[in-house]
Design a protein around this motif. Structure first.
Motif, PDB file in Angstrom:
ATOM      1  N   UNK A 170       1.227  -0.981  -0.247  1.00  0.00           N
ATOM      2  CA  UNK A 170      -0.126   0.038  -0.129  1.00  0.00           C
ATOM      3  C   UNK A 170       0.722   1.347   0.580  1.00  0.00           C
ATOM      4  N   UNK A 171       0.644   1.898  -1.238  1.00  0.00           N
ATOM      5  CA  UNK A 171       1.240   3.449  -1.185  1.00  0.00           C
ATOM      6  C   UNK A 171       2.250   3.618  -1.578  1.00  0.00           C
ATOM      7  N   UNK A 172       3.089   2.244  -2.490  1.00  0.00           N
ATOM      8  CA  UNK A 172       3.850   2.226  -3.579  1.00  0.00           C
ATOM      9  C   UNK A 172       4.052   2.490  -4.909  1.00  0.00           C
ATOM     10  N   UNK A 173       4.234   2.331  -5.340  1.00  0.00           N
ATOM     11  CA  UNK A 173       3.179   2.631  -7.303  1.00  0.00           C
ATOM     12  C   UNK A 173       4.093   2.257  -7.755  1.00  0.00           C
ATOM     13  N   UNK A 174       3.720   0.864  -8.654  1.00  0.00           N
ATOM     14  CA  UNK A 174       3.621   0.515 -10.105  1.00  0.00           C
ATOM     15  C   UNK A 174       3.814   1.277 -11.205  1.00  0.00           C
ATOM     16  N   UNK A 175       4.615   1.096 -12.066  1.00  0.00           N
ATOM     17  CA  UNK A 175       4.767   1.728 -13.427  1.00  0.00           C
ATOM     18  C   UNK A 175       3.645   0.490 -14.798  1.00  0.00           C
ATOM     19  N   UNK A 176       3.186   1.093 -15.545  1.00  0.00           N
ATOM     20  CA  UNK A 176       2.111   0.527 -16.702  1.00  0.00           C
ATOM     21  C   UNK A 176       2.580   1.687 -17.805  1.00  0.00           C
ATOM     22  N   UNK A 177       3.255   1.086 -18.517  1.00  0.00           N
ATOM     23  CA  UNK A 177       3.170   2.299 -19.997  1.00  0.00           C
ATOM     24  C   UNK A 177       3.618   3.215 -19.553  1.00  0.00           C
ATOM     25  N   UNK A 178       4.809   3.790 -18.922  1.00  0.00           N
ATOM     26  CA  UNK A 178       5.661   4.651 -18.410  1.00  0.00           C
ATOM     27  C   UNK A 178       4.189   5.543 -17.492  1.00  0.00           C
ATOM     28  N   UNK A 179       3.482   5.116 -17.175  1.00  0.00           N
ATOM     29  CA  UNK A 179       2.616   6.014 -15.937  1.00  0.00           C
ATOM     30  C   UNK A 179       2.572   5.450 -14.333  1.00  0.00           C
ATOM     31  N   UNK A 180       2.735   6.471 -13.377  1.00  0.00           N
ATOM     32  CA  UNK A 180       2.939   5.474 -12.454  1.00  0.00           C
ATOM     33  C   UNK A 180       1.669   5.686 -11.585  1.00  0.00           C
ATOM     34  N   UNK A 181       1.188   4.094 -10.933  1.00  0.00           N
ATOM     35  CA  UNK A 181      -0.120   4.298 -10.590  1.00  0.00           C
ATOM     36  C   UNK A 181       0.954   3.763  -8.657  1.00  0.00           C
ATOM     37  N   UNK A 182      -0.148   4.544  -7.973  1.00  0.00           N
ATOM     38  CA  UNK A 182      -0.289   3.893  -6.684  1.00  0.00           C
ATOM     39  C   UNK A 182      -1.337   3.191  -6.241  1.00  0.00           C
ATOM     40  N   UNK A 183      -0.425   1.664  -5.365  1.00  0.00           N
ATOM     41  CA  UNK A 183      -1.034   0.833  -4.427  1.00  0.00           C
ATOM     42  C   UNK A 183      -2.271   1.789  -3.733  1.00  0.00           C
ATOM     43  N   UNK A 184      -3.836   1.108  -3.840  1.00  0.00           N
ATOM     44  CA  UNK A 184      -4.635   1.820  -2.730  1.00  0.00           C
ATOM     45  C   UNK A 184      -4.882  -0.059  -2.423  1.00  0.00           C
ATOM     46  N   UNK A 185      -5.250  -1.433  -3.007  1.00  0.00           N
ATOM     47  CA  UNK A 185      -5.506  -2.099  -2.032  1.00  0.00           C
ATOM     48  C   UNK A 185      -4.833  -3.139  -2.883  1.00  0.00           C
ATOM     49  N   UNK A 186      -5.301  -4.366  -2.087  1.00  0.00           N
ATOM     50  CA  UNK A 186      -4.736  -5.702  -2.500  1.00  0.00           C
ATOM     51  C   UNK A 186      -5.936  -6.676  -2.568  1.00  0.00           C
TER      52      UNK A 186
END
Length: 405
Positions: A170-186
């Motif tokens: 939670x709170x970390x960011x993954x990258x998809x197509x040069x876009x950073x997405x913040x993880x808000x849930x699992x």
């Protein structure tokens, strides 16, 4: 000579030739084991498919872009459904409870030195209730996240463990197509569905998926791949399906062939059940061929036994044995071989089913019908294929047989 005495003599003869008897039974053993195992594994596959469809959510209806034939024969998904179709269904179909449009695509997901190509689904908050998913950590994205195109993401259970072992994602960011997405849930673990591991899927807001990841390619609105719909209850499914079809035909101004397909869980499960049942029958039929081969092996060995035991047969006839006595002894020998092979084959087949169940996600079932049928058929095959050598032995001329002594 009575049947009991013939049975004793047949048993004694088979025991005296253990190796030959064992090799004769081998074909019957393999045939029985194969039939029982194939039927059990086929039933296990059918049960697994049923469980996976139930995990999709209760009373779910799927609206797919293009016809089923088009999706099978074309590489690209037809572009015939838009988000506005889902909105119209939710507003105008009274027999449904919730609607969740989806855009699905495979993309490279990166976090530091870790990366994987996995499925990303862009959807709306209703996806949780329609597909019966539960949040394990954090939260699912909200309607505000969808409206504002927020760069947030919810991870499946397995991909969260894959990218963040022994860490809180939670709170970390993954990258998809040069876009950073913040993880808000699992999400909680859901398992696989028809070979697709739902726990390796990543979920983002529908607008983020359409506008920033895959691009909005439809001039008529936000193009979607599939629309998942939850009917109010099981009794409403049929009515909901008809209402959805009529609504989409009006919206798409269709006068001929539909450019969409509507399927219920029951429809898809019925198709899968038909396929698995057909495969089970096919595999059982192929396995049954080995039973036939085993029967031919019994006949061959019995014919060899007749030629080897010419002296014995001649001597027995000379001291008063009738043709019926000789006939019964050889028939009983053939039947004992087949029945014993059937019993051993049953044990082997059941053991194989148990091993497959322990080592795979299948839950094979031990079918009493398959066992009775396999053992009965093997016994009948032994009896049938034993008739010819038995008749040959019974009709042997005792004078000719005694000359060879």
């Amino acid at each position: 000579m009575n049947i009991i005495e013939s049975f004793r003599m047949a048993t004694a003869t088979l025991v005296a030739n253990k190796m030959r008897s064992s090799l004769t039974m081998l074909g019957i053993v393999i045939g029985n084991a194969s039939v029982i195992a194939m039927v059990g594994i086929g039933e296990g596959a059918k049960n697994l498919a049923s469980e996976q469809f139930e995990s999709l959510g209760p009373n779910v209806i799927f609206v797919g872009a293009g016809t089923q034939e088009e999706r099978r024969t074309t590489f690209n998904t037809p572009q015939t459904l838009v988000w506005e179709d889902a909105i119209a269904i939710k507003e105008q179909v009274p027999s449904i409870r919730d609607v969740a449009p989806q855009i699905a695509a495979n993309q490279l997901i990166t976090y530091r030195n870790r990366n994987a190509s996995e499925q990303i689904i862009g959807t709306t908050p209703e996806y949780l209730t329609v597909r019966s998913f539960e949040v394990d950590k954090g939260r699912f994205f909200s309607s505000i996240d969808v409206k504002r195109n927020r760069r947030v993401v919810v991870l499946g259970a397995e991909i969260a463990d894959k990218f963040f072992p022994q860490q809180d994602p939670l709170g970390k960011k993954i990258r998809v197509k040069n876009i950073n997405l913040e993880i808000i849930g699992v999400l909680k673990a859901k398992g696989a569905f028809l070979g697709q591991n739902q726990d390796l899927t990543v979920y983002v807001p529908l607008t983020t998926m359409a506008n920033q990841i895959v691009g909005n390619t439809s001039p008529y609105g936000t193009q979607v791949t599939i629309i998942s719909i939850a009917a109010k209850d099981e009794d409403s499914i049929r009515a909901a399906k008809l209402q959805i079809e009529n609504l989409l035909r009006l919206r798409h101004k269709i006068t001929g062939k539909d450019d969409f397909s509507v399927s219920t869980q029951k429809d898809v499960l019925q198709i899968v059940g038909t396929i698995t049942s057909g495969l089970t029958v096919l595999l059982a039929a192929i396995a049954g061929i080995s039973l036939l081969v085993g029967g031919i092996g019994v006949m061959n060995i019995m014919l060899v036994a007749v030629s080897e035991r010419t002296k014995e047969i001649g001597l027995r006839k000379a001291i008063g044995a009738k043709e019926g006595d000789i006939l019964w002894q050889f028939l009983i020998e053939a039947t004992i071989l087949s029945a014993a092979g059937g019993a051993v084959g049953t044990v082997v087949g059941v053991t194989g089913i148990i091993i497959v169940g322990a080592l795979s996600p299948l839950a094979p079932t031990i079918s009493p019908v398959a066992i009775v049928l396999a053992v009965g058929v093997s016994g009948a095959i032994g009896l049938s294929f034993g008739v010819f050598p038995a008749k040959a032995a019974a009709k042997l001329d005792p004078i000719v047989a005694l000359r060879s002594i």
